[in-house]
Design a protein around this motif. Structure first.
Motif, PDB file in Angstrom:
ATOM      1  N   ARG A  48      -0.115  -6.985   2.338  1.00  0.00           N
ATOM      2  CA  ARG A  48       0.857  -7.395   3.462  1.00  0.00           C
ATOM      3  C   ARG A  48       1.621  -6.361   3.920  1.00  0.00           C
ATOM      4  N   SER A  99       3.208  -2.065   3.714  1.00  0.00           N
ATOM      5  CA  SER A  99       2.917  -0.645   3.382  1.00  0.00           C
ATOM      6  C   SER A  99       4.398  -0.230   3.006  1.00  0.00           C
ATOM      7  N   HIS A 120       0.815  -1.074  -0.021  1.00  0.00           N
ATOM      8  CA  HIS A 120       0.102   0.046  -0.229  1.00  0.00           C
ATOM      9  C   HIS A 120       0.888   1.253  -0.095  1.00  0.00           C
ATOM     10  N   SER A 177       5.681  -4.271   7.544  1.00  0.00           N
ATOM     11  CA  SER A 177       4.457  -5.445   7.467  1.00  0.00           C
ATOM     12  C   SER A 177       3.448  -4.894   8.101  1.00  0.00           C
ATOM     13  N   ALA A 178       1.941  -5.322   7.654  1.00  0.00           N
ATOM     14  CA  ALA A 178       0.962  -4.798   8.141  1.00  0.00           C
ATOM     15  C   ALA A 178       0.378  -6.117   8.809  1.00  0.00           C
ATOM     16  N   ASN A 179      -0.046  -5.983   9.930  1.00  0.00           N
ATOM     17  CA  ASN A 179      -0.707  -7.273  10.860  1.00  0.00           C
ATOM     18  C   ASN A 179      -2.007  -7.292  10.599  1.00  0.00           C
ATOM     19  N   ASN A 180      -2.800  -6.436   9.990  1.00  0.00           N
ATOM     20  CA  ASN A 180      -4.117  -6.623   9.953  1.00  0.00           C
ATOM     21  C   ASN A 180      -4.570  -7.666   8.794  1.00  0.00           C
ATOM     22  N   PRO A 181      -5.155  -8.764   9.089  1.00  0.00           N
ATOM     23  CA  PRO A 181      -5.460  -9.983   8.205  1.00  0.00           C
ATOM     24  C   PRO A 181      -6.548  -9.549   7.076  1.00  0.00           C
ATOM     25  N   ASN A 182      -7.102  -8.538   7.510  1.00  0.00           N
ATOM     26  CA  ASN A 182      -8.410  -7.750   6.421  1.00  0.00           C
ATOM     27  C   ASN A 182      -7.531  -6.998   5.334  1.00  0.00           C
ATOM     28  N   ARG A 183      -6.485  -6.780   5.300  1.00  0.00           N
ATOM     29  CA  ARG A 183      -5.790  -5.892   4.459  1.00  0.00           C
ATOM     30  C   ARG A 183      -5.499  -6.613   3.133  1.00  0.00           C
ATOM     31  N   LYS A 184      -5.862  -6.153   2.014  1.00  0.00           N
ATOM     32  CA  LYS A 184      -5.591  -6.565   0.695  1.00  0.00           C
ATOM     33  C   LYS A 184      -3.838  -6.839   0.467  1.00  0.00           C
TER      34      LYS A 184
END
Length: 248
Positions: free
Chosen positions: A73, A75, A43, A64-71
């Protein structure tokens, strides 16, 4: 007084920028020992043009993005300037977060005597980044603009035509002329390698013209630069903002 900073909180992942598939997505090849060669999507939190920075083959750093709902992984956080010496932040939310911390702590001499009241204050036809107030109860509207574009040591804004930016400057000019509130526009360069900030006349001549009118009308036109590292970003020294007179 201690510096105002925001730390990234975790080691960033180095990669090589490959392409920008849309305004908010970039493709990169990871450089980490364990995942070297893996191509990922990240992102991009800065929707600006960024063509002088996002050059295929340049180094970019991801978180790294820890949100599992992110499209995605990842940013995008930083990119290396083509000079190979400086980092530039790619997160347009960081300037406002830095400035809020600075205002709340009284760090900025530009706003000596003014106290932070709130964010996202609505007046007229816009929501303003910050509302400040002095001891006499007079209000100040403060709008912050993120600067990433640089040419010959000069920070430039905008890097693409900005109808929203023009609208903000025109409204601030109106408030300054009416005199009911103070109006201020603060440009924050998300890089350290600049000495001055100017309107990018060749990109958006209308914005440049309105900025000059705002300065003449009494809008406080201010600038700051930032120190950017792999660990975080901190608010740097004030820089002069020059508004050039143009033909209407």
């Amino acid at each position: 007084m201690n510096e105002v900073s925001i730390q990234f909180g975790e080691p960033l992942q180095e990669g090589i920028f490959l392409e920008r598939t849309n305004r908010f997505i970039v493709r990169c090849r990871l450089s980490n020992f364990y995942s070297a060669g893996e191509v990922v999507e990240a992102h991009l939190p800065d929707p600006g043009r960024l063509k002088e920075l996002l050059i295929p083959g340049c180094r970019i750093w991801l978180r790294s993005a820890n949100n599992p709902n992110r499209k995605t992984r990842w940013s995008a956080v930083l990119v290396e300037d083509p000079n190979g010496k400086d980092f530039v932040s790619l997160d347009t939310t960081l300037p406002n977060r830095l400035i809020q911390k600075a205002l709340e702590s009284g760090y900025m001499e530009e706003f000596y005597g003014w106290k932070f009241q709130c964010t996202e204050y609505t007046l007229g036809d816009s929501r303003w980044d910050f509302l400040l107030q002095n001891a006499e109860g007079r209000d100040m509207l403060l709008e912050v603009k993120s600067v990433t574009l640089k040419k010959d040591g000069i920070g430039l804004f905008p890097d693409a035509v900005t109808a929203r930016g023009v609208k903000h400057v025109r409204e601030l000019t109106k408030f300054a002329i009416q005199g009911e509130v103070e109006a201020a526009l603060l440009f924050v360069a998300q890089r350290e390698d600049i000495d001055i900030i100017k309107a990018a006349t060749d990109i958006d001549e209308v914005f440049a013209l309105e900025l000059h009118k705002a300065s003449r009308a009494g809008v406080h036109i201010l600038g700051r630069k930032c120190h950017v590292s792999l660990q975080g970003i901190s608010l740097g020294d004030p820089v002069k903002v020059v508004s050039k007179k143009l033909k209407a």
